[in-house]
Design a protein around this motif. Structure first.
Motif: not given
Length: 349
Positions: A98-104, A147-150, A176-181
């Motif tokens: 959505x409106x949030x971005x994070x790095x992996x 993988x290490x999702x932040x 968690x769901x977004x990181x999976x995708x």
């Protein structure tokens, strides 16, 4: 007054059901400074009516594959002197939710750079850092992309670390769901979608169980260590002063009962569709053995592949070499068996 040794403390707390604790071993890279402090060593919580001895008998310690454990012990002793796949340059994925971005942060073993390999997502409060570390080294050499999702709640900045506190946690968990995708999309090759596992300790263990329950289908197998399964029940079992100290992070068991239900893995057990393993230490004052027993038995009653193992001598932080090798041998056995991989660790330089 002189401080009691960890071995004596364990025997006093668990009595006859405890095995003697081995003498302290040298700590390794990444060890926690307070791995033996009273804050993380004590007795795991047990609800009234449950017997600690019965729970230990119902979910006993099981030894992992001896050869695998010995190999991991050797890898750990190497300390990255010769075996340094984890020190190779990392890949940084940008993941939008959505409106949030994070790095992996992603590390890929040599054999998986051109073909589909299973991916393991490791969740922790720590901010991912590049460079050698024994944990990714283990998994890379067993044939996994690491993988290490932040995600929100990760301590990359002070604000980001607080981004899942209290009422923010329900929405933050969708990371968690977004990181999976993001991971499935990135590592699908020629139409072959990779298997995706999830694991973590403590906070990361909670993330693991939320990913496997509330977001069932996002991950194909999950292994949670030192995790809480029912936040409301866990908080209610704490001493009042400790409960108040955790209120900002989770909530109050009376005032925020609905929210705690929403963020508790046990609430979503009916959604689970993939294997789950839970490992707890009987000397970990931050977990409830009773809650974990209820959680796993609910899954087993539905015919799910779900196991709980209680380690009598383990506390919340397990950073001694023998503990590291034990836990990671079980992790590798679990994920290789569920994903159909050979149980093999490459020890070539």
């Amino acid at each position: 007054m002189p401080r009691a040794s960890p071995a004596l403390l364990g025997l006093l707390l668990l009595g006859a059901c405890s095995r003697p604790v081995a003498p302290a071993s040298p700590k390794v890279l990444g060890a926690h400074a307070d791995a033996d402090s009273p804050r993380v060593v004590g007795a795991a919580l047990v609800r009234g009516g449950d017997s600690r001895e019965e729970l230990l008998r119902r979910h006993p310690r099981v030894e992992p594959d001896a050869a695998l454990k010995a190999t991991l012990t050797d890898l750990l002793a190497d300390g990255g002197q010769h075996l340094r796949w984890s020190a190779a340059p990392v890949e940084e994925l940008a993941c939008d939710n959505g409106g949030v971005r994070f790095r992996i942060q992603v590390r890929t073993p040599p054999a998986c750079r051109e073909r589909t390999c299973p991916v393991l997502a490791f969740y922790t409060t720590g901010c991912p850092r590049p460079g050698y570390h024994w944990r990714p080294e283990f998994f890379l050499r067993a044939g996994f992309i690491y993988a290490e999702p932040a995600v929100r709640g990760t301590a990359c900045t002070e604000d980001w670390a607080r981004a899942d506190n209290g009422p923010l946690r329900v929405a933050a968990a969708t990371d968690l769901e977004a990181a999976s995708r993001c991971l499935r999309q990135r590592f699908t090759r020629e139409g072959v979608v990779p298997k995706l596992g999830i694991l973590g300790w403590s906070y990361g263990g909670n993330q693991t169980l939320v990913g496997m329950t509330r977001f069932a289908g996002s991950y194909d197998a999950g292994f949670a260590l030192a995790a809480k399964t029912d936040l409301g029940s866990f908080l209610a079992q704490l001493a009042p002063e400790v409960r108040r100290a955790r209120a900002d992070e989770y909530g109050d068991p009376e005032r925020d009962a609905e929210r705690l239900r929403a963020i508790s893995p046990v609430t979503w057990v009916d959604r689970v569709e993939a294997p789950i393993a839970v490992m707890l230490g009987a000397r970990d004052p931050k977990v409830s053995l009773s809650d974990a027993d209820v959680f796993v038995r609910k899954l087993q009653a539905r015919g799910q592949d779900a196991t709980l193992m209680i380690i009598p001598e383990h506390a919340h932080l397990t950073e001694r070499p023998e503990e590291i090798a034990f836990e990671h041998a079980h992790l590798l056995q679990f994920f290789t068996s569920r994903f159909g991989l050979p149980l093999r660790v490459d020890t070539r330089p």
